[in-house]
Design a protein around this motif. Structure first.
Motif, PDB file in Angstrom:
ATOM      1  N   GLY A  41      41.007  53.947  61.432  1.00 44.45           N
ATOM      2  CA  GLY A  41      42.044  53.288  62.203  1.00 44.45           C
ATOM      3  C   GLY A  41      43.235  52.883  61.377  1.00 44.45           C
ATOM      4  O   GLY A  41      43.513  53.472  60.328  1.00 44.45           O
ATOM      5  N   ILE A  42      43.932  51.866  61.849  1.00 44.25           N
ATOM      6  CA  ILE A  42      45.125  51.344  61.195  1.00 44.25           C
ATOM      7  C   ILE A  42      44.857  49.906  60.776  1.00 44.25           C
ATOM      8  O   ILE A  42      44.321  49.111  61.546  1.00 44.25           O
ATOM      9  CB  ILE A  42      46.336  51.393  62.146  1.00 44.25           C
ATOM     10  CG1 ILE A  42      46.627  52.839  62.550  1.00 44.25           C
ATOM     11  CG2 ILE A  42      47.566  50.771  61.496  1.00 44.25           C
ATOM     12  CD1 ILE A  42      47.749  52.980  63.561  1.00 44.25           C
ATOM     13  N   ILE A  43      45.204  49.585  59.538  1.00 39.65           N
ATOM     14  CA  ILE A  43      45.024  48.224  59.041  1.00 39.65           C
ATOM     15  C   ILE A  43      45.972  47.277  59.786  1.00 39.65           C
ATOM     16  O   ILE A  43      47.174  47.533  59.856  1.00 39.65           O
ATOM     17  CB  ILE A  43      45.284  48.157  57.525  1.00 39.65           C
ATOM     18  CG1 ILE A  43      44.239  48.982  56.769  1.00 39.65           C
ATOM     19  CG2 ILE A  43      45.268  46.705  57.045  1.00 39.65           C
ATOM     20  CD1 ILE A  43      44.486  49.053  55.281  1.00 39.65           C
ATOM     21  N   GLU A  44      45.404  46.202  60.318  1.00 40.75           N
ATOM     22  CA  GLU A  44      46.226  45.176  60.958  1.00 40.75           C
ATOM     23  C   GLU A  44      46.412  43.972  60.050  1.00 40.75           C
ATOM     24  O   GLU A  44      47.495  43.385  60.000  1.00 40.75           O
ATOM     25  CB  GLU A  44      45.589  44.740  62.274  1.00 40.75           C
ATOM     26  CG  GLU A  44      45.550  45.853  63.328  1.00 40.75           C
ATOM     27  CD  GLU A  44      44.956  45.381  64.634  1.00 40.75           C
ATOM     28  OE1 GLU A  44      44.551  44.193  64.715  1.00 40.75           O
ATOM     29  OE2 GLU A  44      44.896  46.188  65.587  1.00 40.75           O
ATOM     30  N   THR A  45      45.349  43.582  59.345  1.00 33.61           N
ATOM     31  CA  THR A  45      45.450  42.467  58.388  1.00 33.61           C
ATOM     32  C   THR A  45      45.171  42.964  56.977  1.00 33.61           C
ATOM     33  O   THR A  45      46.035  42.946  56.122  1.00 33.61           O
ATOM     34  CB  THR A  45      44.486  41.334  58.766  1.00 33.61           C
ATOM     35  OG1 THR A  45      43.153  41.878  58.888  1.00 33.61           O
ATOM     36  CG2 THR A  45      44.890  40.689  60.079  1.00 33.61           C
ATOM     37  N   ASP A  46      43.923  43.426  56.749  1.00 35.67           N
ATOM     38  CA  ASP A  46      43.570  44.007  55.460  1.00 35.67           C
ATOM     39  C   ASP A  46      42.445  45.015  55.663  1.00 35.67           C
ATOM     40  O   ASP A  46      41.796  45.037  56.717  1.00 35.67           O
ATOM     41  CB  ASP A  46      43.163  42.930  54.442  1.00 35.67           C
ATOM     42  CG  ASP A  46      41.986  42.104  54.914  1.00 35.67           C
ATOM     43  OD1 ASP A  46      40.851  42.627  54.901  1.00 35.67           O
ATOM     44  OD2 ASP A  46      42.190  40.950  55.301  1.00 35.67           O
ATOM     45  N   LEU A  47      42.208  45.835  54.647  1.00 34.06           N
ATOM     46  CA  LEU A  47      41.233  46.923  54.764  1.00 34.06           C
ATOM     47  C   LEU A  47      39.828  46.407  55.000  1.00 34.06           C
ATOM     48  O   LEU A  47      39.085  46.952  55.828  1.00 34.06           O
ATOM     49  CB  LEU A  47      41.274  47.785  53.494  1.00 34.06           C
ATOM     50  CG  LEU A  47      40.270  48.935  53.428  1.00 34.06           C
ATOM     51  CD1 LEU A  47      40.515  49.936  54.550  1.00 34.06           C
ATOM     52  CD2 LEU A  47      40.337  49.627  52.069  1.00 34.06           C
ATOM     53  N   GLN A  48      39.428  45.366  54.289  1.00 35.19           N
ATOM     54  CA  GLN A  48      38.066  44.848  54.446  1.00 35.19           C
ATOM     55  C   GLN A  48      37.811  44.377  55.871  1.00 35.19           C
ATOM     56  O   GLN A  48      36.774  44.692  56.467  1.00 35.19           O
ATOM     57  CB  GLN A  48      37.824  43.703  53.463  1.00 35.19           C
ATOM     58  CG  GLN A  48      36.441  43.071  53.589  1.00 35.19           C
ATOM     59  CD  GLN A  48      36.175  42.053  52.502  1.00 35.19           C
ATOM     60  OE1 GLN A  48      36.336  42.319  51.320  1.00 35.19           O
ATOM     61  NE2 GLN A  48      35.769  40.849  52.892  1.00 35.19           N
ATOM     62  N   THR A  49      38.737  43.633  56.428  1.00 32.59           N
ATOM     63  CA  THR A  49      38.578  43.149  57.801  1.00 32.59           C
ATOM     64  C   THR A  49      38.480  44.314  58.774  1.00 32.59           C
ATOM     65  O   THR A  49      37.649  44.304  59.693  1.00 32.59           O
ATOM     66  CB  THR A  49      39.760  42.244  58.179  1.00 32.59           C
ATOM     67  OG1 THR A  49      39.814  41.138  57.267  1.00 32.59           O
ATOM     68  CG2 THR A  49      39.625  41.729  59.600  1.00 32.59           C
ATOM     69  N   ALA A  50      39.313  45.332  58.572  1.00 32.31           N
ATOM     70  CA  ALA A  50      39.300  46.486  59.469  1.00 32.31           C
ATOM     71  C   ALA A  50      37.980  47.231  59.394  1.00 32.31           C
ATOM     72  O   ALA A  50      37.418  47.642  60.416  1.00 32.31           O
ATOM     73  CB  ALA A  50      40.458  47.419  59.126  1.00 32.31           C
ATOM     74  N   LEU A  51      37.452  47.418  58.189  1.00 30.91           N
ATOM     75  CA  LEU A  51      36.193  48.146  58.032  1.00 30.91           C
ATOM     76  C   LEU A  51      35.007  47.354  58.575  1.00 30.91           C
ATOM     77  O   LEU A  51      34.125  47.920  59.226  1.00 30.91           O
ATOM     78  CB  LEU A  51      35.972  48.499  56.564  1.00 30.91           C
ATOM     79  CG  LEU A  51      36.434  49.888  56.137  1.00 30.91           C
ATOM     80  CD1 LEU A  51      36.306  50.074  54.640  1.00 30.91           C
ATOM     81  CD2 LEU A  51      35.639  50.961  56.867  1.00 30.91           C
ATOM     82  N   VAL A  52      34.974  46.066  58.309  1.00 29.28           N
ATOM     83  CA  VAL A  52      33.870  45.239  58.822  1.00 29.28           C
ATOM     84  C   VAL A  52      33.889  45.227  60.346  1.00 29.28           C
ATOM     85  O   VAL A  52      32.838  45.293  60.992  1.00 29.28           O
ATOM     86  CB  VAL A  52      33.963  43.811  58.248  1.00 29.28           C
ATOM     87  CG1 VAL A  52      32.978  42.881  58.952  1.00 29.28           C
ATOM     88  CG2 VAL A  52      33.689  43.827  56.744  1.00 29.28           C
ATOM     89  N   ALA A  53      35.067  45.177  60.934  1.00 34.39           N
ATOM     90  CA  ALA A  53      35.170  45.215  62.396  1.00 34.39           C
ATOM     91  C   ALA A  53      34.652  46.529  62.949  1.00 34.39           C
ATOM     92  O   ALA A  53      34.148  46.588  64.076  1.00 34.39           O
ATOM     93  CB  ALA A  53      36.625  45.011  62.821  1.00 34.39           C
ATOM     94  N   GLY A  54      34.730  47.599  62.159  1.00 37.85           N
ATOM     95  CA  GLY A  54      34.239  48.898  62.589  1.00 37.85           C
ATOM     96  C   GLY A  54      32.798  49.163  62.223  1.00 37.85           C
ATOM     97  O   GLY A  54      32.313  50.281  62.391  1.00 37.85           O
ATOM     98  N   GLY A  55      32.092  48.155  61.702  1.00 39.99           N
ATOM     99  CA  GLY A  55      30.689  48.328  61.356  1.00 39.99           C
ATOM    100  C   GLY A  55      30.438  48.570  59.888  1.00 39.99           C
ATOM    101  O   GLY A  55      29.292  48.727  59.469  1.00 39.99           O
ATOM    102  N   GLY A  56      31.493  48.618  59.075  1.00 39.56           N
ATOM    103  CA  GLY A  56      31.333  48.820  57.646  1.00 39.56           C
ATOM    104  C   GLY A  56      31.089  47.512  56.921  1.00 39.56           C
ATOM    105  O   GLY A  56      30.798  46.477  57.533  1.00 39.56           O
ATOM    106  N   THR A  57      31.225  47.540  55.608  1.00 40.86           N
ATOM    107  CA  THR A  57      30.956  46.371  54.778  1.00 40.86           C
ATOM    108  C   THR A  57      32.091  46.153  53.794  1.00 40.86           C
ATOM    109  O   THR A  57      32.878  47.069  53.523  1.00 40.86           O
ATOM    110  CB  THR A  57      29.652  46.554  53.983  1.00 40.86           C
ATOM    111  OG1 THR A  57      29.846  47.615  53.018  1.00 40.86           O
ATOM    112  CG2 THR A  57      28.487  46.897  54.889  1.00 40.86           C
ATOM    113  N   PRO A  58      32.167  44.965  53.197  1.00 45.15           N
ATOM    114  CA  PRO A  58      33.149  44.743  52.132  1.00 45.15           C
ATOM    115  C   PRO A  58      32.965  45.710  50.972  1.00 45.15           C
ATOM    116  O   PRO A  58      33.948  46.107  50.334  1.00 45.15           O
ATOM    117  CB  PRO A  58      32.872  43.293  51.701  1.00 45.15           C
ATOM    118  CG  PRO A  58      32.321  42.636  52.927  1.00 45.15           C
ATOM    119  CD  PRO A  58      31.490  43.700  53.588  1.00 45.15           C
TER     120      PRO A  58
END
Length: 456
Positions: free
Chosen positions: A177-194
């Motif tokens: 997707g597209i980063i809205e705040t930061d990469l970590q937040t975007a990935l965690v929201a998508g099921g990923g991890t820090p």
């Protein structure tokens, strides 16, 4: 005869110390019972909010002990021991202690105190009531995502523990997707991890903005492994298998691959070329090693201590090359290191070069390029002979230069068989992404349409 009038005996109504102690003890017992019922909450199946508690019932629901007439679930919420939970559920103190002791002997349960949120499912035979307690015949607990333990009562009233290990199936999940705040937040929201965010950022070491989270509007695309049990329940996230980034400073795509000949897993670009190493293990070339990294007896003091680097044997005057691009942060002398230089590199790395006979070509605060000669081998400081002591530090901690995972810069095109295997795996990953060559990164958070593991 005179009758003596007997006076009533004096009654001592003073509060003697031993009476005070008895009242205090009684008060503490009552308070302890109240606290126990506050901190240990028996709950009905299906009413638990903890994912651990819900899973505690799952793995043994087909294996409920044959003598069970009641099933009760307790969840520790703060500070109470597992035996307390079982007692509140209706077990005797002896049975509770025996079952918990058996569970702990597996080594899979904390020997001191189970974490808050831990759930225990207790099975009772209520036809064998003893006062207010029921006969405990089994206890089930899930100490981690992969294992479930079942302690069952034996004929001699001891408890035997069976360990059920989930049969894990590896699938994949995509988050893009597209980063809205930061990469970590975007990935965690998508099921990923820090950790996934850190791994992606590490593939672009020159992008200092990405290292701190990237910029809003930057695009990313990832595929990572997911471990599930045989029922399709999410267990844990695995490693990245694909990472792509398209930002103002950096862009590119990387595929994880393990060459058969080396067995070393690293990331390659779409053409099968691995990232170039940003540090070298051998600042004076592949010469003999006097002493490796780890515990050793110091040759001068005789004391056991951590040897924080690698000692390369070389004659005095051998040129020392800086291991990678970086800023010279220290040049000077100390009793231990002698003449030495410390260089700060990207991604939290530092290198140190000690026991030099002299410096060359650099100044404090100056940018040094990989391969620049910064000094010469010597024996200054606490040294028993001529050698280079070389250290690598990551985030302030010493690491072993010989075992540190560094990119190789390998080009798989030099081995047609390896390149073909890589291209086959790359094609499979691209199918998972729903992408082909030339397709732009997704513009919204998306997931693999055919693989939808449960939310963690």
């Amino acid at each position: 005869m005179k009758h003596q009038i007997q006076r009533p005996a004096h009654v001592d109504r003073s509060l003697r110390p031993h009476y005070v102690a008895e009242w205090v003890v009684a008060g503490l017992v009552v308070l302890g019972m109240l606290m126990l019922f506050v901190f240990v909450r028996p709950q009905q199946p299906g009413s638990l909010t903890s994912a651990d508690a819900a899973q505690a019932m799952l793995d043994f629901r087909d294996n409920m002990p044959s003598g069970s007439t009641a099933e009760r679930i307790g969840q520790v919420t703060s500070g109470a021991a597992a035996a307390d939970v079982l007692e509140v559920l209706g077990a005797s103190a002896t049975d509770a202690a025996s079952a918990v002791s058996a569970l702990r002997q597996t080594g899979l349960v904390d020997r001191k105190r189970m974490r808050p949120g831990t759930a225990l499912t207790a099975y009772f035979d209520e036809s064998a009531m003893d006062g207010e307690t029921s006969r405990l015949i089994a206890v089930s607990i899930k100490p981690n995502a992969k294992n479930t333990l079942l302690a069952t009562r034996q004929a001699d009233d001891s408890f035997f523990v069976s360990v059920l290990t989930a049969r894990l199936v590896t699938s994949h999940r995509r988050a893009a997707g597209i980063i809205e705040t930061d990469l970590q937040t975007a990935l965690v929201a998508g099921g990923g991890t820090p950790a996934h965010a850190a791994s992606l950022a590490a593939l672009f070491p020159d992008d200092t903005v990405l290292a701190t989270g990237g910029e809003p509007g930057d695009r990313f695309d990832t595929v990572f492994e997911v471990a599930e049990d045989e029922r399709g329940n999410f267990i844990e996230n695995g490693d990245l298998v694909f990472a792509a980034f398209n930002g103002e400073t950096s862009s590119g795509s990387w595929y994880r691959y393990t060459p058969v000949d080396t067995g070393r897993t690293e990331f390659f670009d779409a053409n099968g070329v691995a990232a170039q190493p940003f540090l070298t293990r051998y600042p004076i070339g592949r010469v003999a090693i006097n002493s490796g990294f780890g515990q050793r007896y110091h040759p001068l003091t005789g004391q056991l201590h951590l040897h924080t680097g690698i000692d390369f044997r070389a004659p005095a005057g051998t040129p020392i090359q800086v291991a990678g691009d970086g800023i010279v942060e220290f040049m000077g002398f100390s009793e231990g290191y002698g003449r030495h230089i410390r260089v700060r590199h990207k991604r939290g790395y530092e290198t140190l070069y000690a026991h030099m006979s002299g410096f060359a070509g650099v100044a404090l605060g100056q940018m040094a390029k990989a391969g620049d000669v910064i000094g010469y081998v010597g024996d200054s400081g606490s040294a028993t002979g001529q050698h280079l002591h070389y250290e690598i530090r990551r985030d302030g901690r010493w690491v072993n230069p010989m075992t540190l995972e560094l990119p190789s810069g390998r080009n798989l095109a030099s081995d047609p068989a390896e390149l073909a295997a890589f291209m086959k795996q790359k094609g499979e990953i691209d199918v998972l992404r729903g992408a082909t060559e030339g397709v732009a990164l997704a513009t919204a958070s998306t997931f693999l349409p055919v693989i939808q593991p449960n939310s963690p």
